[in-house]
Enzyme design. Structure first.
Site, PDB file in Angstrom:
ATOM      1  CB  THR A 245      48.072  51.462  33.766  1.00  0.00           C
ATOM      2  OG1 THR A 245      48.367  50.605  35.193  1.00  0.00           O
ATOM      3  CG2 THR A 245      47.600  52.701  33.621  1.00  0.00           C
ATOM      4  N   GLY A 246      46.877  47.845  34.407  1.00  0.00           N
ATOM      5  CA  GLY A 246      47.540  46.458  34.715  1.00  0.00           C
ATOM      6  C   GLY A 246      46.915  45.627  33.746  1.00  0.00           C
TER       7      GLY A 246
ATOM      8  CG  HIS B  87      47.369  31.750  37.766  1.00  0.00           C
ATOM      9  ND1 HIS B  87      47.514  30.793  38.538  1.00  0.00           N
ATOM     10  CD2 HIS B  87      46.436  32.642  37.402  1.00  0.00           C
ATOM     11  CE1 HIS B  87      45.802  30.918  38.839  1.00  0.00           C
ATOM     12  NE2 HIS B  87      45.654  32.255  37.944  1.00  0.00           N
TER      13      HIS B  87
ATOM     14  N   GLY C 102      43.976  33.047  44.009  1.00  0.00           N
ATOM     15  CA  GLY C 102      42.393  33.635  45.312  1.00  0.00           C
ATOM     16  C   GLY C 102      41.470  32.235  44.998  1.00  0.00           C
ATOM     17  CB  THR C 103      40.276  30.263  40.993  1.00  0.00           C
ATOM     18  OG1 THR C 103      40.646  32.257  40.842  1.00  0.00           O
ATOM     19  CG2 THR C 103      38.974  29.821  40.452  1.00  0.00           C
TER      20      THR C 103
ATOM     21  N   GLY D  23      44.214  49.897  39.912  1.00  0.00           N
ATOM     22  CA  GLY D  23      45.222  49.274  39.087  1.00  0.00           C
ATOM     23  C   GLY D  23      45.065  48.896  37.249  1.00  0.00           C
TER      24      GLY D  23
ATOM     25  N   GLY E  59      38.432  42.753  42.394  1.00  0.00           N
ATOM     26  CA  GLY E  59      39.418  41.883  41.540  1.00  0.00           C
ATOM     27  C   GLY E  59      40.916  40.858  41.907  1.00  0.00           C
ATOM     28  CB  THR E  60      43.528  43.080  44.041  1.00  0.00           C
ATOM     29  OG1 THR E  60      43.044  43.854  43.525  1.00  0.00           O
ATOM     30  CG2 THR E  60      44.613  42.257  44.716  1.00  0.00           C
ATOM     31  CB  SER E  61      44.865  36.571  43.426  1.00  0.00           C
ATOM     32  OG  SER E  61      44.729  35.630  43.847  1.00  0.00           O
TER      33      SER E  61
ATOM     34  CE  LYS F 237      47.627  34.388  40.996  1.00  0.00           C
ATOM     35  NZ  LYS F 237      47.029  36.227  40.786  1.00  0.00           N
TER      36      LYS F 237
END
Length: 270
Positions: A11-12, A131, A141-142, A9, A75-77, A135
């Site tokens: 390039t995101g 967000h 996730g937070t 991921g 780090g992905t939600s 998204k």
């Protein structure tokens, strides 16, 4: 020794920030940048896999890294405690490390810790998170992590009071905490934890303004610890002591980042 990093991921939005940080540090080398069209075998030969993909494919990325004996920083939600439990036996059996970071922002971590510290004193607690409209997952996730910490902090007093949760407009309950998600233009990432008791309320707000600046200190901290991690590690707070008692291990000690740029955090009482 240079650490070879494969970024899934890459390039995101988040992946691009991570890629820039890796490129700027002589201790790391970008081994591969994978997109949704890449073959997962491109992670072969990496010392560390960083996952900044999407919730739908993230679990496959984690499994692929673990099967190859490579530590992974996620780090992905979308990784709830229940979902993490699915991969924990795989990580333990492989003897590798999987680090899950719901939010790389130090301010966000502190806000969640403040909420968990206050949670036993307020019977009613709800979370409102916002967000940008792009998204794809909700709750964030937070918000999930914050709700789980709140529930853990209230283990001795019981779940929060959340009347009328059978009504869809009351939000989605996560660990008994109602969570309300907004997806709209004009916002990066914002979370309000609203704690209410007889005659008063306390709102803990974290607002990300500049993601690249806000996430950079946390990304560097996570990269530093992810390579040597063993087993499953959840939360940036696992690597630092922010001086707030929370219902899990405090971490390995404080980190001086010279302030927390790019974000605003505040606590208000009413």
């Amino acid at each position: 020794m240079t650490t070879r990093v494969a970024i899934v991921g890459g390039t995101g939005k988040l992946g691009g920030i991570i890629r820039d940080i890796v490129n700027a540090d002589d201790a790391y080398l970008v081994h591969a940048v994978l997109t949704s069209r890449s073959d997962i075998d491109e992670i072969d030969g990496a010392d560390l896999v960083v996952d900044a993909s999407t919730p739908a494919v993230s679990i496959d990325v984690v499994r692929a890294a673990v099967e190859r004996g490579i530590n992974v920083l996620v780090g992905t939600s979308g990784w709830s405690a229940e979902r993490i439990a699915l991969v924990r036996p795989l990580v333990d059996a492989a003897g590798t490390g999987a680090v899950f970071i719901p939010n790389f922002s130090l301010g966000s971590v502190i806000g969640s810790a403040l909420a968990s510290a206050a949670a036993p004193f307020f019977p009613s607690i709800e979370i409102v998170e916002a967000h940008r409209e792009s998204k794809v997952d909700s709750p964030s996730g937070t918000a999930v992590r914050t709700a789980e910490l709140v529930a853990a902090a209230r283990s001795a007093v019981g779940p929060v009071e959340s009347p009328h949760v059978d009504q869809r407009a009351r939000g989605q309950r996560v660990a008994s905490v109602p969570v309300h998600s907004l997806r709209r233009p004009g916002v990066v990432a914002k979370q309000d934890v609203i704690l209410s008791g007889p005659g008063e309320s306390l709102t803990i707000t974290h607002d990300t303004i500049e993601p690249a600046r806000a996430y950079a200190p946390g990304i560097r901290l996570a990269l530093e610890h992810a390579l040597g991690a063993r087993g499953v590690v959840v939360g940036l707070d696992s690597f630092l002591d922010i001086g707030i008692r929370t219902p899990h291990a405090a971490g390995r000690g404080p980190v001086d980042e010279g302030g927390v740029p790019g974000q605003v955090a505040r606590a208000t009482g009413a």
